[in-house]
Design a protein around this motif. Structure first.
Motif, short mmCIF file in Angstrom:
data_model
loop_
_atom_site.label_atom_id
_atom_site.label_comp_id
_atom_site.label_asym_id
_atom_site.label_seq_id
_atom_site.Cartn_x
_atom_site.Cartn_y
_atom_site.Cartn_z
N ASN A 1 -1.26 6.07 -9.10
CA ASN A 1 -2.23 5.79 -8.05
C ASN A 1 -2.93 7.06 -7.59
OD1 ASN A 1 -3.44 3.83 -6.11
ND2 ASN A 1 -2.50 5.25 -4.66
N THR A 2 -2.19 8.15 -7.50
CA THR A 2 -2.80 9.43 -7.13
C THR A 2 -3.91 9.79 -8.11
OG1 THR A 2 -0.76 10.16 -6.10
CG2 THR A 2 -2.35 11.87 -6.70
N ARG A 3 -3.64 9.64 -9.40
CA ARG A 3 -4.64 9.94 -10.43
C ARG A 3 -5.82 8.98 -10.35
NH1 ARG A 3 -3.13 8.99 -15.61
NH2 ARG A 3 -1.16 8.05 -15.09
N TRP A 4 -5.53 7.68 -10.19
CA TRP A 4 -6.60 6.67 -10.14
C TRP A 4 -7.50 6.90 -8.94
CZ3 TRP A 4 -8.49 3.14 -13.42
CH2 TRP A 4 -9.36 2.17 -12.91
N GLN B 1 0.83 -1.21 0.00
CA GLN B 1 0.00 0.00 0.00
C GLN B 1 0.87 1.26 0.00
OE1 GLN B 1 -2.51 -1.46 3.44
NE2 GLN B 1 -4.02 -0.24 2.32
N GLN B 2 1.91 1.26 0.80
CA GLN B 2 2.80 2.42 0.86
C GLN B 2 3.50 2.64 -0.48
OE1 GLN B 2 5.35 1.74 4.24
NE2 GLN B 2 3.72 2.18 5.70
N THR C 1 -12.56 7.92 -5.97
CA THR C 1 -13.13 8.36 -4.70
C THR C 1 -14.61 8.67 -4.80
OG1 THR C 1 -11.00 9.15 -3.93
CG2 THR C 1 -12.92 10.09 -2.86
N SER C 2 -15.05 9.23 -5.90
CA SER C 2 -16.46 9.61 -6.02
C SER C 2 -17.41 8.42 -6.07
CB SER C 2 -16.66 10.48 -7.26
OG SER C 2 -16.43 9.72 -8.44
N ASP D 1 -8.41 3.37 -1.30
CA ASP D 1 -7.13 2.77 -0.91
C ASP D 1 -6.74 3.09 0.53
OD1 ASP D 1 -6.63 5.48 -1.55
OD2 ASP D 1 -4.57 5.05 -2.15
N GLU D 2 -7.47 4.01 1.16
CA GLU D 2 -7.16 4.39 2.54
C GLU D 2 -8.26 3.98 3.53
OE1 GLU D 2 -6.62 8.61 2.23
OE2 GLU D 2 -4.62 8.40 1.36
N THR D 3 -9.40 3.52 3.03
CA THR D 3 -10.53 3.29 3.93
C THR D 3 -11.06 1.87 3.92
OG1 THR D 3 -12.10 4.02 2.25
CG2 THR D 3 -11.29 5.69 3.81
#
Length: 105
Positions: free
Chosen positions: A73-76, A64-65, A81-82, A90-92
């Motif tokens: 990954n930032t773009r994806w 994950q890190q 998120t929406s 990826d964080e929840t």
């Protein structure tokens, strides 16, 4: 190799779009996942939006890190998120404990 299972909730009004987005995951996203230590990664979606993920990795936290450090990954994640009701997927996501595994031959 360790096995991990996790769950998330996809917004029910966005299910079709979410499925469509996963029909053509960017090649650079797939490559980043592999390079970061994600193996045999699958997603399963129930009609009410329950999303179950399965992945094998030597170390999920390290994988994950490594993914979090990639530009793709930032773009994806910005686009994904929406589709979720509780922030970046990826964080929840919630890890589920393994309680049984049928060993192979």
């Amino acid at each position: 190799m360790n096995r991990y299972c996790f769950c998330l909730q996809v917004r029910p009004d966005r299910l079709d779009e979410y499925v469509d987005r996963h029909r053509d995951v960017w090649p650079e996203m797939q490559a980043a996942l592999r390079e970061s230590g994600w193996h045999n990664y699958s997603l399963f979606l129930r009609a009410d939006g329950l999303l179950i993920g399965y992945v094998e990795s030597p170390d999920l936290e390290a994988a994950q890190q490594a993914m979090a450090a990639t530009e793709v990954n930032t773009r994806w994640q910005a686009e994904m998120t929406s589709y979720f009701s509780a922030g970046r997927p990826d964080e929840t996501f919630q890890l589920l404990p393994e309680i049984f595994h049928l060993q192979g031959d």
